[in-house]
Design an enzyme around this catalytic site. Structure first.
Site, PDB file in Angstrom:
ATOM      1  N   GLU B  49       0.815  -1.223   0.000  1.00  0.00           N
ATOM      2  CA  GLU B  49       0.000   0.000   0.000  1.00  0.00           C
ATOM      3  C   GLU B  49       0.850   1.276   0.000  1.00  0.00           C
ATOM      4  O   GLU B  49       0.412   2.312  -0.467  1.00  0.00           O
ATOM      5  CB  GLU B  49      -0.963   0.013   1.191  1.00  0.00           C
ATOM      6  CG  GLU B  49      -2.106  -0.992   1.069  1.00  0.00           C
ATOM      7  CD  GLU B  49      -1.762  -2.351   1.662  1.00  0.00           C
ATOM      8  OE1 GLU B  49      -0.579  -2.581   1.989  1.00  0.00           O
ATOM      9  OE2 GLU B  49      -2.680  -3.179   1.802  1.00  0.00           O
ATOM     10  N   PHE B 111     -11.579  -7.200  13.638  1.00  0.00           N
ATOM     11  CA  PHE B 111     -10.472  -7.648  12.786  1.00  0.00           C
ATOM     12  C   PHE B 111     -10.159  -6.583  11.735  1.00  0.00           C
ATOM     13  O   PHE B 111     -11.062  -6.075  11.066  1.00  0.00           O
ATOM     14  CB  PHE B 111     -10.852  -8.969  12.107  1.00  0.00           C
ATOM     15  CG  PHE B 111      -9.778  -9.454  11.175  1.00  0.00           C
ATOM     16  CD1 PHE B 111      -8.534  -9.835  11.668  1.00  0.00           C
ATOM     17  CD2 PHE B 111      -9.998  -9.508   9.806  1.00  0.00           C
ATOM     18  CE1 PHE B 111      -7.534 -10.264  10.803  1.00  0.00           C
ATOM     19  CE2 PHE B 111      -9.001  -9.936   8.943  1.00  0.00           C
ATOM     20  CZ  PHE B 111      -7.765 -10.311   9.437  1.00  0.00           C
ATOM     21  N   GLN B 112      -8.899  -6.270  11.610  1.00  0.00           N
ATOM     22  CA  GLN B 112      -8.410  -5.250  10.670  1.00  0.00           C
ATOM     23  C   GLN B 112      -9.091  -3.901  10.870  1.00  0.00           C
ATOM     24  O   GLN B 112      -9.342  -3.163   9.918  1.00  0.00           O
ATOM     25  CB  GLN B 112      -8.539  -5.714   9.213  1.00  0.00           C
ATOM     26  CG  GLN B 112      -7.583  -6.874   8.904  1.00  0.00           C
ATOM     27  CD  GLN B 112      -7.404  -7.132   7.427  1.00  0.00           C
ATOM     28  OE1 GLN B 112      -8.313  -6.925   6.631  1.00  0.00           O
ATOM     29  NE2 GLN B 112      -6.214  -7.599   7.050  1.00  0.00           N
ATOM     30  N   LYS B 161     -17.531  -0.842   5.468  1.00  0.00           N
ATOM     31  CA  LYS B 161     -17.987  -1.862   4.516  1.00  0.00           C
ATOM     32  C   LYS B 161     -19.504  -1.822   4.314  1.00  0.00           C
ATOM     33  O   LYS B 161     -19.987  -1.922   3.188  1.00  0.00           O
ATOM     34  CB  LYS B 161     -17.553  -3.237   5.040  1.00  0.00           C
ATOM     35  CG  LYS B 161     -17.792  -4.397   4.083  1.00  0.00           C
ATOM     36  CD  LYS B 161     -17.266  -5.692   4.694  1.00  0.00           C
ATOM     37  CE  LYS B 161     -17.728  -6.911   3.908  1.00  0.00           C
ATOM     38  NZ  LYS B 161     -16.886  -7.200   2.743  1.00  0.00           N
ATOM     39  N   MET B 478      24.100   9.346   2.788  1.00  0.00           N
ATOM     40  CA  MET B 478      23.990  10.660   3.420  1.00  0.00           C
ATOM     41  C   MET B 478      24.268  10.565   4.916  1.00  0.00           C
ATOM     42  O   MET B 478      24.923  11.435   5.495  1.00  0.00           O
ATOM     43  CB  MET B 478      22.606  11.260   3.167  1.00  0.00           C
ATOM     44  CG  MET B 478      22.464  12.691   3.646  1.00  0.00           C
ATOM     45  SD  MET B 478      23.690  13.798   2.913  1.00  0.00           S
ATOM     46  CE  MET B 478      22.779  14.425   1.489  1.00  0.00           C
TER      47      MET B 478
END
Lengths: 161, 564
Positions: B49, B111-112, B161, B478
């Site tokens: 993602e 969940f999630q 959802k 760097m």
């Protein structure tokens, strides 16, 4: 210097955390914060007291205005305004000092809202200075508990007098 | 006709003119994915993602349009946070659509489930949780409006959802009306007159341009002002491309920590600094109290909070940069007949030119080891400066900024504010979708490229011609440079000599890999690589301990530059 900001916001979930998060995330200080609905149910007003130099206050005001849910920010410190805070104080009391406590309460036009054998709960209303004075006078009796509303404020109708 | 939330969402994206969405499916967004075969846009399946959000960001930077990404709830959403913060710091218009657990489960540690609206509050311009399907269309409309208007930025919309499954009548709001949001675009006329007069009176003016010039399409107005009023120009990392880099007379190069000697000396000696769409970042100003000590400061920015935040300026103008510069042009154009700007500024331009000659951007060429700066110069030469250059973060980013001369806006895509390693490659994928006919090159380091290397699959399966040029020095260069200069060469955990075989890695993904180890091969193999269709990795083994110069140590004054 202490500033009192009146912040008009959309009355929707999360708006308080947006404002509070702005202060914590940018390292600004909140001394007190009060939120309540207005006559328009879609709008709430927050009164925030904060401290900082001119540059910090300018940033706070601008950052608040930048929040999408903030409609208006007024720094009441620059205006003639009425500031009030309500404080509930539970004070140790006994037969010896009860009369003195009540006299003090009377002088400051506070209200007794609860009494028991060894405690008096009083309600005090005033601006910063008055609340500070009441607290300093009552401390010697022993303040057991305190609950403060945070400052609420309003611009005065007549500004040039 | 009633539509489901998912169908309404797709209809909204269609009406917003969305061409491509970068995303990754999951349980909470299945209903949206279920409708994708009917979508008006292309969906690009990423491999992580973070890749989706950076690709949307790269698409936005290259195209000037709003980038869109679509991810699931919980980890899908949290994986976008770095990319959201990246877009926020650089004011990039992106809309992030996240799935959320069904509304009855919100707050139950389902969940999630994650409170992504809470998590992203400080790094989005605004965000929404849609709790009623009837709000969906106007929330999406507002999200796109907020992302692209005013000071642009990322806007997140959290989509439970059950809201995606609920049916309602689709109503497209006629317009967006928000009483609490009203950015000021038009400059104050009095302030513009004041600035015009300051320019007329100045002997040593300098333009310090930032990303706001690019996002407001002010580059033409800026170029007109600089060329006709004879004002030298420097830019921030985000501003590169806002003024033609091949204008040798007026272009000073980047300013700040790794800015040019001429730019930093120019700021230090100017009597008038025109800060346009820039925000006086610490990497630009160095020690704030010694920044532009002899100058009257003018600051033009759309965001009032940028003004007087880090530096106290004399003439603030809150407005769109393009409108302000066009107003300045209108104000000053008649003066061209009465004022000899060229003659007046000539001693200053000459002086700045001397600084540029005394200490140009340079490096010690080598016949035996490949200098990273040389590779970037060759890339510029081969592409004739016409590529879109994305970078990762660190030395690769600074060398790209310094040695690839940028002439046009929207051609340098880099994580400036947040400094996100792993940004460049997915951003290049996004940029390639925005500009399919352009050469898109990610100038990478061997450290950064490994942070989103999984997107090779995305690039290969979409037949994208993204070229990754790794300036491979086996170090987190760097940080190693700082360790060398300020931490007694204690190279703690910056040596990355255990690394994959990048050529084989490219091949494993179905891309093409090249390796360059000899100086004499650089140009030939780079040409060959850029001519190779499809996704290509070029692993260039460069000088291991090369440093980026000039360098102003953190917190020092701009004039305290370490030079080559």
């Amino acid at each position: 210097m202490r500033h009192t900001l009146s912040v008009t916001v959309e009355n929707e979930p999360g708006v308080l955390s947006r404002v509070a998060g702005l202060f914590s995330g940018r390292g600004f200080n909140i001394e007190s914060l009060n939120v309540g609905p207005t006559l328009d149910p879609g709008i709430s007003v927050m009164t925030i007291t904060t401290e900082g130099d001119e540059q910090i206050i300018e940033q706070i005001v601008k950052q608040l205005r930048k929040l999408i849910t903030v409609i208006k920010v007024v720094d009441l410190t620059e205006l003639k305004s009425v500031l009030r805070e309500m404080v509930l104080m539970k004070i140790n009391a006994n037969d010896a000092n009860r009369a003195e406590i009540l006299r003090t309460v009377d002088i400051f036009r506070c209200k007794v809202v609860d009494v028991s054998i060894d405690e008096i709960t009083i309600e005090a209303t005033g601006n910063y200075d008055k609340i500070a004075a009441i607290l300093s006078l009552l401390t010697r009796f022993g303040v057991k508990e305190i609950s403060r509303s945070g400052m609420v404020a309003m611009k005065r109708s007549v500004q040039n007098s | 006709m009633e539509l489901t939330g998912a169908q309404i969402l797709l209809e909204c994206l269609k009406r917003e003119g969305v061409e491509v969405v970068f995303g990754f499916p999951g349980g909470a967004v299945i209903d949206i994915y279920n409708e994708l075969p009917n979508a008006s846009f292309k969906h690009v399946l990423v491999r992580h993602e973070q890749g989706a959000i950076h690709a949307a960001d790269g698409y936005a930077r290259a195209s000037g349009k709003v980038g869109v990404c679509l991810v699931t709830s919980g980890p899908g959403a949290t994986n976008t946070v770095t990319g959201i913060a990246t877009a926020y710091m650089d004011s990039i218009p992106v809309v992030i659509l996240t799935g959320q657990v069904p509304t009855p489960l919100i707050g139950n540690d389902a969940f999630q489930e994650v409170d992504i609206v809470g998590i992203t509050r400080p790094c989005t311009k605004h965000n929404y949780l849609v709790k009623d399907v009837n709000d969906l269309a106007h929330v999406i409309r507002q999200a796109f409006f907020l992302a692209r208007s005013g000071r642009p930025g990322p806007v997140l919309v959290d989509l439970p959802k059950d809201i995606m499954q609920t049916r309602t009548k689709f109503v497209w709001p006629a317009d967006v009306n928000m009483r609490s949001y009203n950015p000021n675009y038009k400059p104050h006329a009095g302030q513009i007159r004041k600035v015009a007069q300051l320019i007329r009176e100045s002997e040593r003016p300098i333009i310090y341009a930032g990303g706001g010039v690019i996002s407001s399409h002010a580059h033409e107005a800026l170029t007109w002002l600089a060329e006709n009023l004879h004002i030298p120009v420097t830019a921030t990392l985000m501003g590169l491309g806002c003024f033609p880099g091949d204008n040798k007379r007026l272009w000073l190069g980047m300013l700040g920590m790794h800015g040019t000697y001429a730019a930093n000396m120019g700021i230090n000696n100017a009597d008038l600094v025109l800060a346009i769409g820039a925000r006086f970042d610490d990497r630009v100003t160095g020690k704030v109290s010694t920044f532009a000590p002899k100058a009257t400061l003018v600051h033009i920015d759309i965001d009032p909070t940028s003004i007087q935040k880090n530096v106290s300026v004399h003439v603030p103008i809150v407005s769109d940069c393009r409108l302000a510069l066009e107003a300045l042009k209108e104000e000053l154009e008649p003066s061209l007949a009465d004022y000899d700007f060229e003659g007046g500024h000539m001693p200053w331009i000459t002086k700045v030119g001397v600084w540029a000659k005394e200490h140009p951007l340079t490096y010690k060429p080598s016949a035996t080891t490949i200098k990273p700066q040389y590779v970037v110069e060759k890339l510029h030469e081969i592409t004739k400066g016409d590529a879109i250059i994305c970078t990762e973060v660190g030395q690769n980013q600074m060398w790209a900024a310094q040695f690839y001369t940028f002439n046009k806006p929207n051609t340098f895509l880099s994580s400036g504010g947040l400094g996100t390693m792993g940004y460049g490659f997915p951003a290049a994928i996004g940029a390639q979708f925005a500009c399919p006919d352009k050469m898109v090159i990610d100038i990478a380091g061997d450290g950064s490229i490994q942070m989103n290397i999984q997107e090779l699959a995305t690039s290969v399966c979409n037949n994208l011609g993204v070229k990754i040029v790794i300036l491979n020095n086996g170090f987190l260069g760097m940080v190693r440079q700082w360790q060398e200069l300020f931490y007694k060469k204690n190279y703690c955990e910056t040596c990355m000599d255990a690394q994959p075989d990048f050529v084989k890695l490219a091949e494993a993904y179905g891309a093409t890999g090249f390796r360059i180890t000899q100086v004499e091969d650089v140009e030939r193999v780079l040409r060959q690589a850029l001519d190779t269709p499809g996704t290509v990795i070029v692993d260039v083994r460069v000088e291991k301990e090369e440093n980026v110069y000039p360098m102003v140590p953190a917190g020092a004054s701009l004039t305290d530059m370490l030079l080559v």
